[in-house]
Design a protein around this motif. Structure first.
Motif, mmCIF file in Angstrom:
data_model
loop_
_atom_site.group_PDB
_atom_site.id
_atom_site.type_symbol
_atom_site.label_atom_id
_atom_site.label_comp_id
_atom_site.label_asym_id
_atom_site.label_seq_id
_atom_site.Cartn_x
_atom_site.Cartn_y
_atom_site.Cartn_z
ATOM 1 N N GLU A 3 -1.452 0.034 -6.953
ATOM 2 C CA GLU A 3 -0.256 -0.177 -6.140
ATOM 3 C C GLU A 3 0.757 -1.005 -6.932
ATOM 4 O O GLU A 3 0.407 -1.687 -7.903
ATOM 5 C CB GLU A 3 -0.620 -0.912 -4.846
ATOM 6 C CG GLU A 3 -1.619 -0.173 -3.972
ATOM 7 C CD GLU A 3 -2.199 -1.045 -2.883
ATOM 8 O OE1 GLU A 3 -2.801 -0.481 -1.954
ATOM 9 O OE2 GLU A 3 -2.067 -2.286 -2.968
ATOM 10 N N GLU A 30 0.816 -1.212 0.000
ATOM 11 C CA GLU A 30 0.000 0.000 0.000
ATOM 12 C C GLU A 30 0.851 1.266 0.000
ATOM 13 O O GLU A 30 0.366 2.348 -0.349
ATOM 14 C CB GLU A 30 -0.939 0.012 1.207
ATOM 15 C CG GLU A 30 -0.266 0.117 2.572
ATOM 16 C CD GLU A 30 0.275 -1.192 3.116
ATOM 17 O OE1 GLU A 30 0.802 -1.187 4.251
ATOM 18 O OE2 GLU A 30 0.173 -2.220 2.414
ATOM 19 N N GLU A 31 2.138 1.138 0.354
ATOM 20 C CA GLU A 31 3.043 2.290 0.331
ATOM 21 C C GLU A 31 3.592 2.539 -1.080
ATOM 22 O O GLU A 31 4.093 3.631 -1.363
ATOM 23 C CB GLU A 31 4.209 2.062 1.277
ATOM 24 C CG GLU A 31 3.805 1.880 2.738
ATOM 25 C CD GLU A 31 4.992 1.518 3.608
ATOM 26 O OE1 GLU A 31 6.079 1.272 3.045
ATOM 27 O OE2 GLU A 31 4.837 1.502 4.833
ATOM 28 N N ASN A 32 3.521 1.522 -1.931
ATOM 29 C CA ASN A 32 4.141 1.596 -3.253
ATOM 30 C C ASN A 32 3.137 2.128 -4.278
ATOM 31 O O ASN A 32 2.519 1.359 -5.023
ATOM 32 C CB ASN A 32 4.646 0.216 -3.675
ATOM 33 C CG ASN A 32 5.769 -0.289 -2.801
ATOM 34 O OD1 ASN A 32 6.371 0.478 -2.057
ATOM 35 N ND2 ASN A 32 6.049 -1.577 -2.878
ATOM 36 N N THR A 33 3.004 3.427 -4.338
ATOM 37 C CA THR A 33 2.016 4.037 -5.239
ATOM 38 C C THR A 33 2.652 4.867 -6.350
ATOM 39 O O THR A 33 1.949 5.315 -7.247
ATOM 40 C CB THR A 33 1.053 4.932 -4.433
ATOM 41 O OG1 THR A 33 1.808 5.929 -3.730
ATOM 42 C CG2 THR A 33 0.257 4.108 -3.433
ATOM 43 N N LYS A 43 1.891 -4.598 -10.737
ATOM 44 C CA LYS A 43 0.860 -3.578 -10.572
ATOM 45 C C LYS A 43 -0.476 -4.271 -10.377
ATOM 46 O O LYS A 43 -0.826 -5.193 -11.124
ATOM 47 C CB LYS A 43 0.804 -2.657 -11.799
ATOM 48 C CG LYS A 43 -0.146 -1.462 -11.628
ATOM 49 C CD LYS A 43 -0.079 -0.527 -12.828
ATOM 50 C CE LYS A 43 -0.981 0.692 -12.610
ATOM 51 N NZ LYS A 43 -0.930 1.636 -13.769
ATOM 52 N N SER A 59 -5.592 -1.751 -7.761
ATOM 53 C CA SER A 59 -5.688 -0.550 -6.923
ATOM 54 C C SER A 59 -4.649 0.504 -7.282
ATOM 55 O O SER A 59 -4.592 1.558 -6.652
ATOM 56 C CB SER A 59 -5.540 -0.937 -5.443
ATOM 57 O OG SER A 59 -6.532 -1.863 -5.053
#
Length: 440
Positions: A374, A335-338, A369, A372
């Motif tokens: 992410e 969720e941090e990898n956007t 990927k 979402s």
């Protein structure tokens, strides 16, 4: 909150994070004397942290390990805003915490440890230069941000500042002098501003910036003391050396130099010989044309085969499950990898800091990927031996950010995933493949 105990060795900047956070939230943390090498191996301690590492926080509810997790826990014991007041602020704080761990703490450790612990972490000039370049790159990013910000997030100290300040503490007090810091006046101002805050000063004590950087000094080989010339002259009535007995030589100083101490060996070098040569597989991987990769390289991985384009007619013997092991690793916080390029830099930095294990490892890291938006990260590794190399477990701070699972090759799905990742299929585990980075 009472009953908090932090186990660590003295002056550990990673332990500073929780202790500074405790000053801001107004809680007391006891730091008992702790003997590394003995107490961290006890059954009581291993219940708090099965890895046997410090710092570890003992709470009434149980143990918490990993310095960032401990700091987050402590920062949340009172509503002071250290962890942010909105979802967006919390995300920004976590962003800078990860940045500090990966882009600051890790390369500074790679630079410092071989200087202060050369017997544990061998010195490598190229690795040191790579660490310095990584730090300058990270400092440049911080400097750009701090030109328009007093603190990393918002208008007050947050957990982001605490973690980042502690991540560069050793480096900025031991390695980076005025010349190194000259392009980064905003960063220097920010660090000194924090160091003079009462909560920081109470934990860190007086802080002096580095004026004389630590440098690696090659260890001198021990030599036997020189004898005077008279002692070096052979005695006229001395018996031939081959006929000397212990009784005849017991009281005499030896003429030969003392034998050098053997260099510490990597435990992987002591493993029984394997039919598989890892370098041979790396050449198989590199030399096989893309259009026939699955038919040639993947088949050779399991069955062996001739290395394409080899001028020596090299034959690769195939994967050896007795001498090697395969592992999947999954980044714990997708969720941090956007942001795509940030994720690629994160993975690139991780691999760059593993140069010391290249002899024993091959890795393929897939940046994926999901729906979402992410970018999950999944890796496949081939390691010499049955587990993750010990030096990685001891020295690689990035390891804790990944979930590690040993590959079960008797499971057709796992074996197929291994093949797909090496081949770089468009879909990996059902997700779109964005990029692949290879460690070889």
């Amino acid at each position: 909150m009472t009953g908090l105990k932090l186990y660590t060795y003295p002056n550990n900047p990673r332990a500073f994070k929780a202790l500074i956070a405790a000053k801001y939230v107004g809680v007391q943390i006891e730091v008992p004397e702790f003997a590394m090498g003995t107490e961290n191996k006890s059954s009581k301690f291993l219940k708090l942290n099965p890895a046997g590492k410090v710092p570890v926080l003992e709470t009434p509810e149980g143990g918490v390990f990993e310095s960032n997790a401990i700091a987050r826990y402590v920062a949340g014991l009172a509503d002071t805003g250290l962890k942010g007041t909105t979802d967006y602020e919390q995300a920004l704080i976590d962003q800078w915490v990860d940045f500090a761990t990966l882009e600051l703490d890790a390369p500074f450790s790679s630079w410092l440890y071989p200087i202060v612990m050369p017997n544990v972490v061998p010195y490598n000039k190229q690795r040191e230069e790579a660490a310095q370049a990584a730090i300058k790159k990270a400092f440049t990013a911080l400097e750009a941000h701090l030109k328009s910000h007093t603190f990393l997030v918002g208008q007050r100290v947050t957990l982001a500042d605490i973690v980042a300040c502690c991540s560069i503490f050793n480096g900025i007090t031991k390695l980076t002098d005025d010349t190194f810091l000259k392009p980064f006046p905003g960063l220097k101002r920010w660090f000194l501003t924090l160091a003079h805050q009462p909560e920081f000063a109470a934990v860190m004590g007086p802080v002096q910036l580095c004026s004389s950087p630590l440098k690696y000094t090659p260890q001198k080989k021990e030599q036997a003391p020189k004898k005077d010339k008279a002692a070096q002259q052979p005695k006229k009535e001395a018996a031939p050396a081959a006929a000397a007995t212990p009784a005849a030589t017991a009281g005499e100083e030896e003429d030969t130099p003392a034998a050098p101490h053997p260099k510490p060996k990597n435990p992987l070098d002591a493993l029984p010989p394997s039919k598989m040569a890892l370098d041979s597989w790396k050449r198989m991987y590199s030399n096989t044309p893309a259009k026939s990769f699955r038919e040639v390289a993947i088949k050779a991985l399991w069955e062996g085969g001739d290395v394409p384009r080899s001028q020596t007619n090299e034959h690769f013997e195939g994967y050896d499950p007795e001498g090697y092991s395969m592992w999947f690793c999954d980044y714990k916080y997708p969720e941090e990898n956007t942001v795509n390029f940030i994720v690629m830099n994160k993975v690139g930095g991780f691999l760059q800091r593993l140069d010391y294990v290249r002899k024993y490892a091959f890795g393929v890291i897939s940046i994926l990927k999901n729906e979402s938006g992410e970018f999950p990260v999944k890796g496949l590794w081939i390691f010499r031996g049955s587990g993750i190399p010990p030096i990685m477990l001891d020295e690689c701070v990035d390891l804790e950010l990944y979930e590690w699972t040993k590959v079960n090759l008797s499971d057709p799905k796992q074996k197929a995933l291994v093949e797909d990742m090496i081949v770089e299929e468009d879909k990996i585990a059902g997700l779109e493949l964005v990029d692949t980075k290879v460690f070889k």
